[in-house]
Design an enzyme around this catalytic site. Structure first.
Site, PDB file in Angstrom:
ATOM      1  N   ALA A   1      32.729 -32.974 -51.604  1.00  0.00           N
ATOM      2  CA  ALA A   1      33.493 -32.165 -52.556  1.00  0.00           C
ATOM      3  C   ALA A   1      32.705 -30.971 -53.091  1.00  0.00           C
ATOM      4  O   ALA A   1      33.295 -30.042 -53.645  1.00  0.00           O
ATOM      5  CB  ALA A   1      33.959 -33.032 -53.724  1.00  0.00           C
ATOM      6  N   ASP A   2      31.386 -30.976 -52.939  1.00  0.00           N
ATOM      7  CA  ASP A   2      30.583 -29.879 -53.479  1.00  0.00           C
ATOM      8  C   ASP A   2      29.375 -29.628 -52.572  1.00  0.00           C
ATOM      9  O   ASP A   2      28.231 -29.819 -52.967  1.00  0.00           O
ATOM     10  CB  ASP A   2      30.121 -30.206 -54.899  1.00  0.00           C
ATOM     11  CG  ASP A   2      29.468 -29.017 -55.588  1.00  0.00           C
ATOM     12  OD1 ASP A   2      29.671 -27.872 -55.132  1.00  0.00           O
ATOM     13  OD2 ASP A   2      28.746 -29.228 -56.579  1.00  0.00           O
ATOM     14  N   LEU A   3      29.639 -29.188 -51.354  1.00  0.00           N
ATOM     15  CA  LEU A   3      28.561 -28.931 -50.401  1.00  0.00           C
ATOM     16  C   LEU A   3      27.901 -27.604 -50.750  1.00  0.00           C
ATOM     17  O   LEU A   3      28.423 -26.531 -50.460  1.00  0.00           O
ATOM     18  CB  LEU A   3      29.101 -28.900 -48.968  1.00  0.00           C
ATOM     19  CG  LEU A   3      28.035 -28.774 -47.870  1.00  0.00           C
ATOM     20  CD1 LEU A   3      27.073 -29.952 -47.899  1.00  0.00           C
ATOM     21  CD2 LEU A   3      28.695 -28.660 -46.500  1.00  0.00           C
ATOM     22  N   ASN A  50      22.602 -29.603 -52.847  1.00  0.00           N
ATOM     23  CA  ASN A  50      22.993 -30.942 -52.418  1.00  0.00           C
ATOM     24  C   ASN A  50      22.603 -31.219 -50.961  1.00  0.00           C
ATOM     25  O   ASN A  50      23.145 -32.107 -50.314  1.00  0.00           O
ATOM     26  CB  ASN A  50      24.495 -31.150 -52.609  1.00  0.00           C
ATOM     27  CG  ASN A  50      24.860 -31.291 -54.073  1.00  0.00           C
ATOM     28  OD1 ASN A  50      24.035 -31.706 -54.880  1.00  0.00           O
ATOM     29  ND2 ASN A  50      26.083 -30.935 -54.425  1.00  0.00           N
ATOM     30  N   ARG A  62      32.210 -23.305 -48.586  1.00  0.00           N
ATOM     31  CA  ARG A  62      31.613 -23.589 -49.899  1.00  0.00           C
ATOM     32  C   ARG A  62      30.103 -23.462 -49.830  1.00  0.00           C
ATOM     33  O   ARG A  62      29.462 -22.930 -50.761  1.00  0.00           O
ATOM     34  CB  ARG A  62      32.010 -25.006 -50.343  1.00  0.00           C
ATOM     35  CG  ARG A  62      31.302 -25.513 -51.602  1.00  0.00           C
ATOM     36  CD  ARG A  62      31.807 -24.799 -52.831  1.00  0.00           C
ATOM     37  NE  ARG A  62      31.116 -25.221 -54.025  1.00  0.00           N
ATOM     38  CZ  ARG A  62      30.006 -24.652 -54.493  1.00  0.00           C
ATOM     39  NH1 ARG A  62      29.464 -23.629 -53.851  1.00  0.00           N
ATOM     40  NH2 ARG A  62      29.442 -25.078 -55.607  1.00  0.00           N
TER      41      ARG A  62
END
Length: 247
Positions: free
Chosen positions: A166-168, A172, A206
């Site tokens: 969900a938040d690459l 991360n 993203r």
């Protein structure tokens, strides 16, 4: 490998009994963490690294963002245990490791009921040895295009397994001294029955946005267009292969 659960007052804990035992609940207490880590204060949203029984571990407390986060901070509206963010991420990490994907080992998770209708949660994972975030590394030195291609192929591996991050972003992604990449922080991520090309492409986009944003903030950030092209070429080549060939 065995996973066990227990209930303590208003808390539920799940843990990997090859790493810790039922006494692991103390690891979630801020006073214990402050005394046994380099952090004088355990702050919301901040990863806390500490050693326990000869292992390097990482503590993460879930928190809300935005205006709601300012009002209720670490608590969430009540939902069944299996649907809580902390339980979902713990079990998602378990599943991805069973798929052979490079992610941290989940060690323990704790979900605390906050009457009448809320809860708060925290997760402990094993630290990836000799690793730093992609953000930290690129602030100091460039990576060659071979490394960028390796990262692109790795992201394709996750997508072949229908994993949606969900938040690459660059913070991360971990890179070890030996040149191996790992993905971390799967809060709100999912393993789907089928990952659409649109959502897979959104993951990749993203990551590019995060790299471009860091480049604007830091003049010495080592990221160039040919790096991205190397990543994207490797990603497209791998994602278009059948799963058994792509790994």
């Amino acid at each position: 490998m065995g996973y066990r659960q227990f209930t303590s007052k208003l808390a539920r804990v799940i843990y990997d009994d090859e790493v810790v035992d039922a006494g692991c609940e103390k690891l979630f207490h801020c006073d214990w963490l402050a005394a046994n880590s380099r952090c004088a204060l355990v702050e919301r949203g901040k990863a806390v690294m500490f050693a326990y029984r000869g292992r390097e571990l990482v503590f993460k407390q879930y928190h809300r963002g935005g205006l709601i986060g300012r009002l209720v901070e670490k608590t969430y509206l009540y939902s069944p245990l299996s649907n809580t963010r902390v339980w979902r991420e713990f079990n998602m990490l378990r599943a991805m490791r069973e798929l052979g994907l490079p992610v941290p080992r989940p060690v323990a998770a704790r979900c605390v009921s906050v009457p009448p209708l809320a809860y708060r949660g925290a997760l402990i994972t094993e630290r990836i040895p000799d690793s730093r975030t992609l953000t930290e590394i690129l602030r100091e030195r460039p990576l060659d295009n071979e490394a960028w291609a390796k990262l692109g192929a790795l992201i394709a591996r996750f997508h072949h397994k229908n994993v949606y991050h969900a938040d690459l972003n660059a913070s991360n992604i971990l890179l070890t001294g030996g040149g191996d990449f790992y993905l971390i922080d799967f809060d709100k991520g999912t393993i789907r029955r089928s990952l659409s090309r649109q959502d897979a492409d959104a993951n990749v986009a993203r990551l590019r946005r995060s790299l471009c944003k860091l480049q604007k903030r830091c003049p010495e950030f080592h990221f160039a267009e040919d790096n991205w092209q190397a990543l994207e070429r490797a990603y497209r080549a791998a994602i278009d292969q059948p799963e058994n060939q792509a790994g």
